[in-house]
Design an enzyme around this catalytic site. Structure first.
Site, PDB file in Angstrom:
ATOM      1  N   GLY A 172      48.370 -21.912  10.832  1.00  0.00           N
ATOM      2  CA  GLY A 172      48.821 -23.267  11.170  1.00  0.00           C
ATOM      3  C   GLY A 172      49.418 -24.520  10.444  1.00  0.00           C
ATOM      4  CG  LEU A 207      47.634 -13.946   8.128  1.00  0.00           C
ATOM      5  CD1 LEU A 207      47.936 -12.393   8.813  1.00  0.00           C
ATOM      6  CD2 LEU A 207      48.203 -14.447   7.128  1.00  0.00           C
ATOM      7  CG  ASP A 208      44.319 -17.579  13.202  1.00  0.00           C
ATOM      8  OD1 ASP A 208      45.194 -17.244  13.984  1.00  0.00           O
ATOM      9  OD2 ASP A 208      43.439 -17.077  14.430  1.00  0.00           O
ATOM     10  CB  VAL A 209      43.574 -21.499   7.675  1.00  0.00           C
ATOM     11  CG1 VAL A 209      43.497 -22.498   6.989  1.00  0.00           C
ATOM     12  CG2 VAL A 209      42.540 -21.564   9.098  1.00  0.00           C
ATOM     13  CG  ASP A 230      43.542 -14.000  11.343  1.00  0.00           C
ATOM     14  OD1 ASP A 230      43.848 -13.055  10.240  1.00  0.00           O
ATOM     15  OD2 ASP A 230      43.945 -15.474  10.398  1.00  0.00           O
TER      16      ASP A 230
END
Length: 598
Positions: free
Chosen positions: A460, A455-457, A427
């Site tokens: 996903g 960015l991870d969220v 991220d």
């Protein structure tokens, strides 16, 4: 009402899963802007006409509708600023700095737009399987809560955090003025990097734990001595230390640099990639879709760690799919990550509650065979392994298609193979490389990445969107689909408005003070974006009032505002979020589904 499939001539690249469908738009413009752009990229065509909701119509004239609202009628959440303030995004993003700060990007709106498309795709899949779904409602306030669900769960857990929530963190600055992020996934790599720079032993030892937990806490109170160490070293020396230790370093890029790079490379900014399999396959489902579970009967195998892939699978579970986690022998080590609820990590539960699990050693040939056997009876296989690892293990798309031609093979990656000189695809490294830090902060703040896992969220969520598009394509073709989303795509999505401003010769960053909360006697408040300029004239006045009094006073003057959440543990009882959260059997707080189907 299933649309046609388009493939690029001479390839099996799926370019338009919604070809043949049309849509009409409605408000609110923020979330709907993202939703309509993604529908267009998936092949649907916009048509003129007034609409009470976003309406997607098939060739046969049947339609599904999507309505989006900021929040409940009594919540007074009315736009991006008030959604960020109420749901805790300002609190989490501001942890690194020690005070709540608004994100200068429209994060909650963007996420809600993606969830809107997910809801429409899920409704289409349910209808293709005999369901009677006619539409979906998406709440931006619940979406905003979903983006901070791990932080929320941890704040409401039985025990305390494993490390301090004090301000601080990367990036670091060199003697020649280069700001950079560093990534090290192992303590030995971390230690070797700092030893190569002659950092004090005590400082590198004390710095590892907050650095390691920064993904979970959104802050990293790293000893000042480590910052002082890099301030005495050149960028060339830092890169040499990284090469010697195995750490990754990445210089913070500006939005101008990023825009120039994208133009020079002719970079594809599609949020996802699709590839159709060769063979047809008819899947048999265990149960029919229901009004609130359009994916009932689907089985998802998820081999993911941390946030990106587990969140993508979690959303599929909320839509009704049965999710089975593929975990290493002994189980996912993150299950024990503090703080806990009934001895299970609260953060882990936020993304993995309700999933089944099977332990498989992917280094074992026998266990890889077991995984292929599981894939033969599944609808989706999802992973976020390092690039090339699946193929090296004989677990790539072609390998699993041999067992199940109708499988949706999903990969949530860091870079999607689009940047040849990219650092590790995590991220904060992607944020650094793509200018997210500059876009996320107004012009009077230092342009550094957020320690909230933006960015991870979002990556996903893009993964779930791609999987749903693949499942819809399979309903029409009987063929499996390989889908890929990435953190890079999430970064491109967040920075697109700023890059467009730059391309038109405008300042890509938001003006000084943009979405900055106003201090009150006992906390903070945030006005709507539309009322921010006039609200600042009342800053001295509200500073002497309680938050409740200040919000009421501003409203009496025609200025809409809401209190900034300053303790995530208060959210389950916050009247602005009625029915938005529940408590599971372990006592952990769970954010409710962001969709309501009809």
């Amino acid at each position: 009402m299933t649309p046609g499939i388009m493939r690029t001539p001479g390839t099996d690249q799926l370019t338009a899963p919604l070809r043949g469908m049309r849509f009409r738009t409605a408000s609110p413009p923020g979330p709907i802007t993202t939703a309509t752009e993604h529908l267009r990229l998936l092949g649907a065509e916009p048509v003129d006409g007034d609409a009470d909701a976003l309406t997607l119509t098939g060739p046969d004239g049947s339609a599904v509708h999507a309505a989006v609202a900021w929040g409940g009628s009594s919540s007074r959440i009315q736009d991006e600023a008030t959604a960020q303030a109420a749901a805790g995004l300002m609190l989490v993003h501001g942890r690194r700095d020690g005070t709540p700060r608004g994100l200068a990007v429209d994060y909650a709106s963007t996420a809600a737009g993606i969830l809107t498309v997910q809801g429409l795709l899920a409704a289409l899949i349910g209808r293709a399987r005999g369901g009677a779904l006619t539409g979906v409602y998406v709440a931006v306030d619940k979406t905003a809560l979903l983006t901070v669900s791990q932080y929320l769960a941890a704040a409401c857990a039985d025990d305390d955090e494993a490390t301090s929530l004090a301000p601080g963190g990367p990036p670091f600055t060199t003697a020649d003025g280069v700001q950079f992020e560093v990534e090290a996934l192992e303590v030995g790599v971390w230690a070797d990097f700092w030893r190569a720079l002659d950092a004090p032993q005590d400082a590198l030892r004390k710095g590892w734990r907050p650095f390691q937990f920064r993904y979970a806490t959104a802050c990293a109170p790293i000893p000042r001595a480590l910052h002082d160490t890099t301030a005495l070293r050149s960028w060339a020396q830092v890169r040499a230390a990284a090469d010697a230790s195995g750490a990754d370093v990445c210089r913070l890029r500006t939005l101008t640099e990023r825009g120039q790079e994208m133009r020079a490379n002719g970079e594809d900014t599609m949020p996802w990639q699709f590839l159709l399999g060769d063979e047809r396959h008819t899947a048999a489902f265990g149960s029919a879709p229901t009004a609130d579970r359009p994916l009932a009967g689907f089985t998802v195998l998820e081999a993911g760690r941390r946030v990106q892939a587990p969140l993508a699978a979690h959303l599929l579970g909320l839509l009704g799919a049965n999710v089975v986690r593929i975990e290493p022998p002994g189980g996912d080590p993150l299950r024990g990550m503090p703080p806990t609820c009934s001895d299970i990590s609260a953060r882990w539960l936020a993304l993995n509650r309700g999933k089944d699990a099977v332990e498989i050693d992917i280094k074992s040939a026998e266990d890889r065979k077991r995984l292929c056997e599981l894939a033969a009876g599944a609808d989706v296989f999802l992973h976020n392994w390092a690039p090339g690892k699946a193929e090296q293990l004989g677990l790539g798309a072609d390998d699993l298609w041999a067992a199940n031609p109708g499988l949706i093979y999903a990969y949530t990656s860091g870079w999607a193979g689009r940047l040849t000189d990219a650092p590790m695809g995590t991220d904060f490294m992607v944020q650094a490389r793509t200018g997210v830090g500059e876009a996320a902060r107004p012009a009077d703040e230092t342009p550094i990445p957020s320690l909230m896992t933006l960015l991870d969220v979002l990556g996903g969520m893009l993964g779930t969107e791609a999987i749903l598009a693949g499942l819809l394509a399979r309903e029409q073709t009987g063929r499996g689909v390989r889908v890929e989303s990435s953190l890079l795509a999430a970064a491109n999505l967040l920075t697109a408005p700023a890059l467009r401003r730059a391309a038109h010769g405008l300042d890509p960053r938001r003006p000084a003070g943009f979405r900055r909360p106003l201090a009150t006697a006992d906390g903070w408040l945030t006005p709507t974006d539309a009322h921010a300029a006039v609200a600042i004239e009342h800053a001295d006045r509200v500073r002497g009032l309680s938050t409740a009094q200040a919000v009421a006073t501003l409203r009496d003057s025609g200025i809409e505002a809401t209190a900034v959440t300053t303790d995530l543990a208060d959210l389950p009882g916050d009247p602005r979020f009625t029915d938005a959260m529940t408590t599971d059997a372990r006592g952990a707080v769970a954010v409710s589904s962001p969709w309501s189907f009809r």
